[in-house]
Design an enzyme around this catalytic site. Structure first.
Site, PDB file in Angstrom:
ATOM      1  N   ASP A   5      -7.632  -3.546  -2.400  1.00 31.46           N
ATOM      2  CA  ASP A   5      -6.399  -2.712  -3.038  1.00 31.46           C
ATOM      3  C   ASP A   5      -6.379  -1.346  -2.197  1.00 31.46           C
ATOM      4  O   ASP A   5      -7.632  -0.624  -2.056  1.00 31.46           O
ATOM      5  CB  ASP A   5      -6.680  -2.503  -4.650  1.00 31.46           C
ATOM      6  N   HIS A  39      -5.432   1.273   3.005  1.00 36.14           N
ATOM      7  CA  HIS A  39      -5.173   2.407   3.790  1.00 36.14           C
ATOM      8  C   HIS A  39      -5.706   3.748   3.246  1.00 36.14           C
ATOM      9  O   HIS A  39      -5.933   4.510   3.982  1.00 36.14           O
ATOM     10  CB  HIS A  39      -3.886   2.583   4.197  1.00 36.14           C
ATOM     11  N   ASP A  53       3.952  -7.330  -5.971  1.00 30.31           N
ATOM     12  CA  ASP A  53       4.506  -6.042  -6.544  1.00 30.31           C
ATOM     13  C   ASP A  53       6.108  -5.838  -5.736  1.00 30.31           C
ATOM     14  O   ASP A  53       6.037  -4.686  -5.412  1.00 30.31           O
ATOM     15  CB  ASP A  53       3.657  -4.839  -6.206  1.00 30.31           C
TER      16      ASP A  53
END
Length: 1549
Positions: free
Chosen positions: A562, A565, A677
């Protein structure tokens, strides 16, 4: 009778060559290897050039563990790099399991080469490079390739009861998904978001009341009953804001205690919350209805928040405090003067400092006296150091002394210093203004979005529960646990993301002000975790999260990282190491929003991420969707194959191995049609697009995925945090699902799509062809070997394109059979009423009413092997048609690929080197010569002529095409258009094999024809691939056979040496228009191609005798070398050999140096060839009479009527030079040279018996290799040599001495019958005496001393000297200054006659040549400091420039390649004696290797597969240079020969 033992499959070996600097020498930077086979694994083979820089005291460090040992990231194994000048260093690393491995090298860099000893260099470590090995997934005992993975995402909080869980999972399995992605299954925090985890070590008790036991039972059941693997999210960046363990360990987050730079952000956040609560009492609106309301509130923010907080105090220095501190230090005599702080002014306070402007004084304080400027913190953190600041006062006012009347007053100094501080603060106030303005802008935009914007949530009334702006910090409750902590530790930074931020930068770190500038899109339910630089910085947190990670790896086969980055990369490495200790074959995927592909690669490489999540719903049009499918679809159909050729006949290598080339690899994708999402098609496009999107994703050659609700046609995105309804799906009925059209979404068709997706991955359907036509996308995916595949036609459903057919024309599949699997369309009831009914359901998440229907009327028409597919008129948006395809013409008994890549070695096994010259090479002129001007090299439309007619011509182009997979190259287009290239290749071989001398080529022609005949049947789009495989197979077999016929040193040598050796083959072959003899055709050497290929221009005495040592002797071609020596001995006349041989019919005697190269060549043969001394007794028939200068035609009866031994020829040459010669060239005039003046045809050569040096030439001719004659009438240079080099050229004197010493030694040993020569008057001078005389005078005549004080010991004119410490290029030439020019000729003398030179002088002179003359490939032919230096050669220039017109500057600066070999040989000759150990000798070889780097690159990249004649300045391309020159390659082979001889001598000793 027992069964024979099973043959073990060959082990794969992946080649990983390293560059000279230790970096991977593979396309791209990303190395991604497939899963290792169970049990046996495979080998990663590092390949390093034998004398690469990293081999110098070098070691390769690799953290791949030995089999059975655990992986430890920081535990590297050392592999010593053993240098080998003549070979490759190879290190095999077995790999048995997946991971993100890494390697680096440590070595001592090569120092700059110098004539004196240099200080040793310090060991250097290269960057760390990564090798990612894909995990090996297994399901029900069978390997599941990554490309077969079909993931299904679910949100566990919506799964319902245990029975519902079973039904949903069974329904997922029924649709042929094979992996389920669960959002986090742990206890959730107050927000109820799965990603806000309350306790990382406790599973959600609702579905898993028994915790781990229930999870273990579920995962086992998924595998065994439903054939499903399990993946979960791992959340490392944050924890729920109400996680209980935070109260015990607030140091796990960012607070003022752990991150003091956040204090101003905390104070601003607190003030904003306070202001939000006071809005009503302040008369401000609590419901924002328009921008005026917002502006009213923002005015209050400016005054009551920013103004009241006085945030500028966190930026500026406290003027009063710091002025007092500085003043006190000044008056108490405690000033501290920084080093060189005042530059030339010193520390006594000079006028210069007093005159500085205020800004300069302020800048000085910032540079030398400011403390606390590194980050924000407490108020007035920035301060001026008193003692250092006092030094500025001393410079301005002098030291303070109250006893002296004129000392400036304390108040005067105070005022001055306050003024400086005020100036200094101006920049800090501007810094504050910038940050506060940004914060105000961010606040305005965020409040506007959440309160006013139509696309925002419109949060409504501002209350305590719903404040004006989200808080950036979680305040821990005050209780018995938290009160023991510092109150500053209780406000913890929440996590979030910053738009376009640097992924490697910590947004809450001391280098970021995102929290102060309000740039964060905050997640108020998540506290950002603070890991620091390693476990030692936060032991509890690291161990807590490591336990969580290990727990996840215990049960789940895959991780979705999750917010990857924003995850500190060192943390992710550590956690994944923890996970892989539990499950080495962990399938890791991640979403990366790093903002750059380069950064994506960095994360993927270091973490060993298997796939990056990509989503088709990101496409805004059919065209963009086509681009995404193209990106993830795999390489195009007909892509080139290298491994098949490489291993076609690998059994011959004696090892049961398959060699694999590491190819360019994109970052692999997990391509989702929709994620949990993002909005589904019914919300973002048209609900009907669900079916084509799902089909297009399934057709891609990568992992694919979907989400609950996609198949069911859910009308909108499920709100992750606040949604409470449960899933429903027609596919979750508990019963079997039929693979057919039906009601309730696309489940039945999804089953077919996933079945095909999994099949294509397992059967390696790796190639695709994607076509976009209006609102249609077609995808054809095939196996590159069997050519079986699937073809999809998808009609997308983006809004605004109506409901019609869309007008797709009939699709033709050339050479392909097709069988319809099915055609379907999706119908969805998407009326407002239907949406309202579905969305309004209070308990259940439902899909829109929908059904898939079979589409009738798809026509599949076959004509021969071609198929045409037509879709019906009723094929609306949301329709797909699917077909199974095959290509009958590739169904060869052995498999087409196998057939066309085998048998080559057998076909080539009887060819000799002359045959191979024709098969591999032949430039345009040579091909015309062989075909009576009928044929030339092949002309590729849109590209031009190939440089060779033979295989090298094709492979030079194909090699680049194959490497880049450039199917759009003109050659590929040409092959798709027709089979002319195949006809050409076979035809030239068949025709030439009819000639007796080439009859062996018939076997090759037959083999190639049979392979091409098999290729002719396949569809034209596959022909470039097949053609390339055939050519590569033939080329490899030809090269292997060529090397087999050469010497052992070449066969076992490094790749560069083998490439150089092939130039020998390139240059030497039969010609109809040229030979070494007038009446006998033999293979003869060209000086270069294509300029010197045929007729009189082919065989040059100087070029051949320079080149024969390397190209013929250095490759073991002793018979060819002997033939060439015989030919030139046969034409001795005037004691000289001709510059132009002219078949021996019309030799021209105008080169004074050719005879010395020839005699050196003979000497070399006697020392290199087996029984080489026998050559001296070989008899050769003489074209002219011995010791007689009479010219007659080759048809005259006197021609070849006399014979001499080679020994006699040597003696005649020496005697004639000793006696001197003065003659005029035969047939002098325009017939033999249209440029030369009459005086130039006069040849005079004499010996100075005071020195033993031979002189010759005049200013009107050019008798050495620097032989460019002026040609321009416009520039008045016609007949004026560019470089006459009359007198005694240094290289000729060196070769003279070499020859004299050699024959003297032979005489002494009884191997040469002549003791010396006879002068006029009968005096005999022995060769030993002549050599000694020459040696006694050489240094005096040629050396230019380094210091003027030594001039008197040498024959020099100090007024003319330009460079010192060098050797003259000439001695006593017609222009004295030309003697002193630095040119690349003296290394020749050093190489052949090293004992002529003082070794110290020689080493320094070599250094001068190395640093001044050596370029990337060649050597400057003239010192750049010389006024005549002109480094750009353009032969076509016809200007008025006397120096350059018509290329007169050919040897006045352009960089010639062949002298490089002699410089490197000279370096070895004089440097190696200084080296006493093997390691020291390696340094010499590495210095040499470094200087070959440009040539190594050039021969690799040149389509001519050779080294050019010359380059322009600094290695720039020269269009007039001969692109492959014999001596350019030969002289570098000589270097390898010398090293081999040197090492052999040492071994013998």
């Amino acid at each position: 009778m027992s069964a024979p033992p099973a043959t073990q499959a060959p082990q794969a070996v992946y080649l990983l060559p390293l560059t000279d600097s230790g970096a991977p020498d593979v396309p791209g930077t990303y190395i991604y290897l497939p899963p290792p086979p169970e049990g046996r694994g495979y080998i990663l083979r590092f390949q390093i050039e034998g004398c690469s820089s990293i081999c110098r005291q070098g070691s390769l460090w690799v953290n791949v563990p030995a089999k059975g040992q655990a992986f430890k990231r920081n535990q590297y194994r050392e592999y010593k790099l053993t240098p080998d000048f003549n070979g490759l260093t190879e290190i095999d690393i077995p790999i048995h399991e997946a991971n993100a491995y890494s390697f680096y090298t440590i070595y001592s860099p090569l120092p700059e080469w110098s004539f004196h000893d240099v200080a040793p260099t310090k060991p250097t470590r290269t960057p760390t490079y990564y090798v990612d090995v894909c995990p090996r997934l297994t399901l029900k005992g069978q390997q599941l390739p990554i490309e077969s993975v079909a993931v299904f995402s679910i949100l566990s909080k919506f799964m319902g009861s245990p029975k519902d869980w079973d039904n949903h999972l069974r329904g997922i399995s029924e649709r042929n998904f094979n992996m389920v992605h669960f959002t986090p299954l742990m206890m959730r925090g107050d927000s109820n978001s799965p990603y806000s985890i309350y306790d990382q070590l406790q599973f959600d008790t609702a579905p898993f009341p028994n915790g781990e036991k229930d999870v273990a039972r579920l995962v086992k059941k998924m595998q065994e009953e439903w054939k499903l693997l399990a993946m979960t999210d791992v959340v490392w960046n944050h924890t729920a804001n109400n996680s209980k363990w935070l109260e015990e360990h607030p140091e796990s987050g960012y607070n003022i205690d752990t991150a003091p730079w956040l204090r101003p952000a905390v104070e601003l956040d607190t003030a904003l919350l306070k202001y939000s609560g006071e809005l009503r009492s302040l008369g401000k609106p609590t419901k924002i209805n328009n921008t005026d309301d917002l502006l009213d509130i923002m005015e209050g923010v400016k005054i009551r928040v920013f103004g009241a907080c006085k945030l500028w105090e966190f930026y500026v220095v406290n003027v009063e405090r710091d002025t007092n501190a500085v003043l006190n230090a000044w008056t108490s005599g405690q000033a501290t003067f920084p080093d060189d702080a005042f530059g030339q002014a010193g520390i006594r306070g000079l006028d210069a400092v007093k005159q500085w402007p205020l800004k300069q004084k302020a800048d000085w304080l910032v540079q030398h006296a400011l403390h606390g400027g590194d980050q924000l913190g407490e108020r007035f953190r920035r301060r001026i150091d008193g003692p250092t600041g006092a030094s500025l006062l001393c410079a301005m006012f002098g030291r303070y002394d109250s006893r002296i009347h004129d000392t400036p007053s304390r108040e005067e100094a105070r005022d001055a210093f306050k003024g400086i501080c005020d100036e200094l603060n101006l920049a800090f106030y501007r810094e504050y203004d910038s940050d506060s303005a940004e914060a105000m802008e961010q606040l305005y935009n965020r409040i506007k979005y959440v309160r006013l914007d139509d696309n925002g949530p419109k949060l409504g009334e501002i209350t305590d529960a719903n404040p004006l702006i989200e808080s950036y910090f979680t305040r821990l409750p005050l209780n018995e646990i938290t009160k023991k902590h510092n109150p500053d530790a209780l406000a913890l930074a929440n996590n979030g993301w910053v738009w376009a931020a640097d992924a490697m930068k910590d947004n809450a770190g001391n280098k970021s002000r995102a929290y102060l500038r309000r740039e964060l899109i905050v997640w108020g339910d998540c506290v950002k975790l603070r890991y620091g630089n390693g476990p030692e910085d936060n032991p509890f947190l690291w161990e807590h999260m490591a336990k969580y990670t290990r727990l996840m790896a215990k049960y789940f086969h895959g991780f979705r990282i999750d917010n990857c980055h924003s995850t500190p990369i060192h943390l992710a490495e550590y956690m994944l190491d923890q996970a892989r200790c539990v499950n080495p074959n962990l399938f890791c995927v991640a979403e990366l929003f790093s903002g750059s592909e380069e950064m994506d690669y960095k994360f993927v490489m270091r973490l060993g991420i298997s796939c990056l999540i990509r989503e088709s719903m990101q496409a805004w049009s059919t065209q963009e969707l086509s681009r995404l499918v193209h990106r993830h679809g795999g390489p195009p159909i007909g892509s080139f194959e290298t491994d098949e050729v490489l291993n076609a006949e690998h059994s011959g290598n004696g090892k049961n191995q398959v060699i694999r080339v590491i190819k360019r690899s994109p970052v692999h994708a997990l391509f989702m049609d929709c994620t949990h999402d993002n909005e589904p098609p019914a919300q973002k496009r048209d609900a009907r697009d669900t079916l084509p999107s799902a089909a297009l994703v399934a057709m891609c050659a990568c992992a694919s995925g979907s989400v609950m609700g996609m198949d069911e046609i859910y009308p909108e995105l499920i709100e992750l945090v606040h949604e409470k309804r449960l899933y429903s799906s027609v596919n979750s009925s508990g019963g079997p699902l039929k693979a057919q059209a039906g009601h309730g979404g696309i489940g039945g068709i999804r089953k077919i799509l996933n079945q095909i997706h999994v099949e294509m991955g397992k059967k390696e359907y790796e190639e695709t062809y994607i076509h976009h036509d209006n609102e249609y996308i077609t995808v054809h995916r095939v196996n590159p070997h069997t050519r079986n595949g699937y073809f999809l036609i998808a009609h997308t459903a983006f809004p605004g394109h109506g409901n019609g057919n869309g007008g797709l024309p009939p699709t033709k599949l050339t050479g392909t059979k097709a069988r319809q699997v099915g055609a379907w369309t999706l119908e969805v009831e998407n009326t407002p009423e239907a949406r309202a009914r579905i969305v309004g359901d209070k308990t259940t998440l439902r899909g829109l009413p929908s059904q898939t229907k079979d589409v009738r009327g798809v026509v599949v028409e076959s004509i021969g092997d071609d198929t045409t597919i037509s879709i019906p008129d009723d094929f609306p948006p949301g329709s797909i048609a699917l077909f199974e395809t095959s290509v009958p013409s590739v169904q060869h008994d052995q498999g087409l690929d196998h057939f066309i890549t085998t048998g080559g070695r057998d076909a080539f096994k009887d060819l000799n080197l002359a045959d191979l010259n024709f098969v591999l090479y032949r430039c345009e002129a040579e091909e015309q010569d062989a075909s009576d001007q009928k044929d030339g090299t092949y002309d590729v439309p849109g590209h031009g002529k190939l440089v060779y007619a033979g295989l090298q011509g094709w492979w030079s182009e194909l090699q680049k095409i194959v490497k880049e997979n450039n199917l759009g190259h003109p050659l590929c287009n040409h092959l798709r258009e027709g089979q002319w290239a195949l006809d050409y290749c076979v035809g030239r071989l068949e025709r030439i094999s009819q000639q007796k001398r080439y009859h062996r080529i018939a076997a090759v022609a037959k083999w190639l024809k049979s392979r091409f005949d098999a290729c002719r049947k396949i569809p034209n789009y596959l022909l470039p691939r097949a053609f390339a495989m055939c050519i590569q197979t033939a080329y490899s077999a030809a090269v292997d056979r060529s090397l087999e016929l050469m010497g052992e040193n070449v066969r076992t040598g490094q790749p560069f040496l083998r490439k150089l050796a092939l130039v020998s083959l390139q240059m030497t072959g039969y010609m109809n228009s040229a030979s070494l003899w007038p009446e006998k055709s033999v293979p003869c050497m060209a000086a270069g191609l294509p300029h010197f290929a045929v007729s009189w221009a082919r065989c040059w005495g100087r070029d051949i005798t320079i080149s024969a040592r390397g190209l013929l002797m250095g490759t073991g071609r002793y018979a060819d070398a002997r033939e060439h020596i015989h030919a030139f001995c046969s034409v001795l006349k005037h004691g000289m050999v001709p510059n132009l041989l002219g078949d021996g019919k019309n030799p021209r005697y105008n080169s004074r140096d050719s005879i010395w190269w020839c005699l050196q060549n003979i000497q070399d043969f006697t020392k290199i060839a087996p029984n080489g001394l026998d050559l001296l007794q070989d008899k050769v028939k003489r074209r002219f009479l011995p010791y007689d200068d009479t010219w007659f035609a080759h048809t005259d009866k006197r021609a070849y009527s006399k014979s001499s031994t080679v020994e006699d020829v040597i003696q005649e040459a020496l005697q004639r030079h000793a006696s001197g010669m003065d003659f005029r060239e035969y047939n002098a005039g325009p017939a033999i040279d249209s440029q030369m003046k009459s005086e130039g045809f006069d040849i005079k050569i004499w010996t100075d018996w005071k020195t033993g040096i031979i002189f010759g030439g005049n200013q009107h001719n050019c008798g050495t290799w620097m032989d460019k004659m002026g040609e321009s009438e416009k520039a008045v240079s016609k007949g004026v040599p560019g470089t006459p080099r009359d007198g005694a050229p240094v290289e000729m004197t060196g070769m003279l001495y070499s020859c004299l010493k050699w024959v003297a030694d032979l005489y002494a040993k009884g191997n040469y019958k002549y003791e010396g020569i006879t002068l006029d008057g009968g005096k005999i001078v022995t060769f030993k005496e002549w050599a000694e005389l020459l040696k006694a005078n050489f240094e005096r005549a040629y050396y230019v001393p380094r210091i003027p004080e030594e001039d008197s010991s040498y024959d020099v004119n100090p007024k003319i000297i330009n460079r010192r410490g060098i050797y003259k290029d000439l001695y006593r030439s017609g222009k004295e200054y030309e003697d002193y020019q630095l040119r690349p000729n003296f290394p020749v003398a050093m190489t052949v006659a090293p004992d002529l030179f003082d070794s110290e002088h020689a080493l320094y002179a070599i250094q001068m040549a190395d640093r001044i003359l050596l370029g990337p490939q060649g050597m400057k032919t003239l010192d750049p400091s010389d006024l005549n230096y002109r480094p750009y050669y353009i032969n076509s220039e016809d200007s008025t420039d006397f120096a350059t017109s018509k290329g007169r500057n050919y040897h006045q600066g352009p960089e010639w390649v062949w002298p490089t070999g002699f410089l490197l040989r000279a370096m070895c000759k004089f440097d190696l004696p200084r080296r006493k150990t093997a390691d020291e000798r390696v340094e010499t070889y590495q210095q040499v290797t470094r200087r070959m780097a440009g040539c190594m690159k050039a021969i690799q990249e040149s389509p001519w597969a050779g080294l050019t004649e010359l380059t322009q300045k600094d290695g720039a391309f020269c269009g007039d240079s001969c692109p492959t020159q014999a001596w350019s390659a030969s002289c570098l082979i000589d270097v390898f020969q010398d090293v081999r001889e040197h090492e052999a001598e040492l071994e013998t000793a």
